[in-house]
Write an enzyme that holds these catalytic residues in place. Structure first.
Site, PDB file in Angstrom:
ATOM      1  N   HIS A 143       0.854  -1.186   0.000  1.00  0.00           N
ATOM      2  CA  HIS A 143       0.000   0.000   0.000  1.00  0.00           C
ATOM      3  C   HIS A 143       0.888   1.235   0.000  1.00  0.00           C
ATOM      4  CE1 HIS A 143      -2.675   3.111   1.562  1.00  0.00           C
ATOM      5  NE2 HIS A 143      -3.701   2.303   1.360  1.00  0.00           N
ATOM      6  N   HIS A 170      -1.505   2.662  11.662  1.00  0.00           N
ATOM      7  CA  HIS A 170      -0.252   3.404  11.747  1.00  0.00           C
ATOM      8  C   HIS A 170      -0.321   4.480  12.828  1.00  0.00           C
ATOM      9  CE1 HIS A 170      -2.807   5.730   9.006  1.00  0.00           C
ATOM     10  NE2 HIS A 170      -2.070   6.790   9.240  1.00  0.00           N
ATOM     11  N   GLU A 200      -3.266  14.423  11.260  1.00  0.00           N
ATOM     12  CA  GLU A 200      -4.163  14.238  10.123  1.00  0.00           C
ATOM     13  C   GLU A 200      -5.577  14.707  10.467  1.00  0.00           C
ATOM     14  OE1 GLU A 200      -4.044  10.126   9.080  1.00  0.00           O
ATOM     15  OE2 GLU A 200      -1.872  10.047   8.920  1.00  0.00           O
ATOM     16  N   TYR A 226     -16.171   7.043   2.602  1.00  0.00           N
ATOM     17  CA  TYR A 226     -14.720   6.841   2.628  1.00  0.00           C
ATOM     18  C   TYR A 226     -14.444   5.358   2.807  1.00  0.00           C
ATOM     19  CZ  TYR A 226      -9.907   7.005   4.394  1.00  0.00           C
ATOM     20  OH  TYR A 226      -8.559   6.788   4.583  1.00  0.00           O
ATOM     21  N   HIS A 266      -6.641  12.777  13.849  1.00  0.00           N
ATOM     22  CA  HIS A 266      -5.732  11.813  14.462  1.00  0.00           C
ATOM     23  C   HIS A 266      -4.405  12.545  14.667  1.00  0.00           C
ATOM     24  CE1 HIS A 266      -8.436   8.915  12.106  1.00  0.00           C
ATOM     25  NE2 HIS A 266      -8.816   8.896  13.379  1.00  0.00           N
ATOM     26  N   HIS A 294      -4.251   4.832  14.626  1.00  0.00           N
ATOM     27  CA  HIS A 294      -5.524   4.850  13.929  1.00  0.00           C
ATOM     28  C   HIS A 294      -5.433   3.967  12.687  1.00  0.00           C
ATOM     29  CE1 HIS A 294      -3.081   8.206  12.442  1.00  0.00           C
ATOM     30  NE2 HIS A 294      -3.703   8.087  11.283  1.00  0.00           N
TER      31      HIS A 294
END
Length: 432
Positions: A289, A332, A338, A347, A362, A368
């Site tokens: 990813h 992560h 963020e 989303y 976050h 999160h």
């Protein structure tokens, strides 16, 4: 006499030198400030590093004295976060907020409807940023605004707006954005009854397209898709009020004419808009990813490489094709903070509780990631090519700063107090 030009834009890339005139012959030839400008105009430079030369009916200096604004009008708009203030709070909690309500019991224009959520630093040393929501139901009348503190990035979520600036007009609808730089006067007209969305102000530098590096010349936000307005002016002599935000305080002065009196201009310091649906996504075509930085539309950098005042990142419809990979965002903890908002649809990493108009935060090093349902589905999915985020658009303001929260942001009336429960059902899968 009132002269109005039809709304239009021309398209060009950042770093280009634009020139536009609403009356033929208004731009001087061969020099910026001749002894006498064409058509009896005044030459005035707007310096934001870069620069723009404007040719206007009246110089900006012609106005009544500054006076302090009624503080109640903008009481929810905070922009200095490096001071002691009882309205500011420090918390590492993972926050999620419901959509801001649009007032129905009173008329509120764009600036009166701004609600600060979080921020860091302050405009005095030109270092920091702030994040806000806005909700309004009234167009501005005989009143304009400019910020001496920083550049404004506006992200409509509901209802199109007309951003009328000194350098021209830009119609902006949901899934488009507009940037108005420090010092540029503008007003906001509501085109569809009411409007709401998100707002970011940066006190340091300007937003630019990120360096594409090994990607090369194409992908992400292409320079040709950014639109800058053509010159538009009003020759109207009647009383207007201009509001100025300076070091987090609000001041105003009166003038005897419309502030939108620039007949021609040239330079590369001008407002612009961008349609997020034109973003050209890239991603892995083998495994793993990629970092969400590959979805960066605009960035404003600090003096430390890779540390942004703000990265504006979007999550548009896109294809996922990676093999042997957990495709949603992995769990992560991040040195960056963020703030996310949902413009439309669902989303893909939060299928419940994060509808259009909602937002989340976050903070640095607070863990999160996807909720338990998304984790279960993605861990067992058939990894064939998949179109995700269809008919949706979410975004993120990502910053290297650690943000302080406002009273509004920590009020349980707006907070999803059960947000943490989206991870409670994650199972223990470990086996020796």
């Amino acid at each position: 006499m009132v002269t109005r030009k039809l709304f239009s834009t021309f398209q060009a890339g950042f770093g280009n030198h634009f020139e536009t005139e609403a009356e033929e012959g208004a731009l001087p030839k061969g020099q910026n400030s001749p002894q006498k400008c064409p058509l009896g105009l005044y030459a005035e430079q707007l310096s934001g590093t870069p620069f723009t030369w404007t040719y206007r009916i009246w110089p900006t200096v012609l106005h009544k004295p500054f006076k302090t604004c009624d503080t109640d009008r903008f009481k929810n708009w905070l922009t200095s976060f490096d001071r002691d203030d009882s309205r500011l709070h420090v918390s590492p909690v993972q926050y999620r907020w419901s959509a801001q309500e649009i007032p129905t019991d009173r008329e509120v224009n764009f600036f009166e409807g701004i609600q600060t959520m979080a921020g860091a630093g302050g405009p005095e040393l030109k270092d920091g940023m702030s994040i806000h929501l806005y909700a309004c139901n009234k167009s501005m009348q005989k009143e304009a605004f400019y910020s001496s503190d920083g550049d404004l990035l506006i992200v409509p979520q509901q209802g199109a707006i007309l951003v009328k600036t000194e350098l021209g007009r830009l119609r902006v609808e949901p899934q488009e954005i507009v940037v108005v730089q420090r010092g540029v006067k503008f007003l906001v007209e509501v085109l569809e009854g009411n409007s709401r969305g998100y707002l970011c102000e940066i006190f340091k530098g300007h937003f630019v397209i990120p360096d594409l590096g090994p990607i090369g010349s194409n992908c992400l936000a292409n320079p040709r898709d950014f639109e800058t307005p053509v010159a538009y002016y009003e020759d109207i002599e009647e009383t207007w009020t201009v509001i100025n935000k300076f070091q987090g305080k609000f001041f105003s002065f009166d003038i005897h004419h419309s502030p939108f009196d620039i007949v021609a201009w040239h330079g590369n310091y001008a407002p612009y808009k961008y349609d997020l649906r034109k973003f050209n996504t890239i991603g892995s075509i083998s495994y793993d990813h990629p970092d969400p930085s590959i979805f960066t539309v605009l960035t404003a950098q600090t003096d430390d490489p890779g540390q942004a005042v703000c990265d504006f990142v979007i999550f548009p419809p896109r294809w996922l094709v990676q093999e042997h990979t957990f495709r949603p965002p992995y769990y992560h903890r991040n040195t960056m903070t963020e703030f996310m908002g949902n413009i439309a649809g669902v989303y893909d990493a939060k299928e419940k509780g994060f509808g259009p108009g909602c937002s989340s935060l976050h903070s640095a090093m607070s863990g999160h990631g996807p909720d338990s349902g998304v984790f279960e589905k993605a861990s067992n999915a058939d990894l064939k090519p998949q179109l995700v985020a269809e008919n949706s658009m979410s975004f993120m303001f990502e910053t290297a700063y650690q943000l302080k929260l406002t009273d509004y942001a920590v009020d349980d009336k707006h907070v999803d107090t059960e947000y943490y429960k989206c991870w409670e059902n994650l199972p223990k899968l470990f086996k020796k």
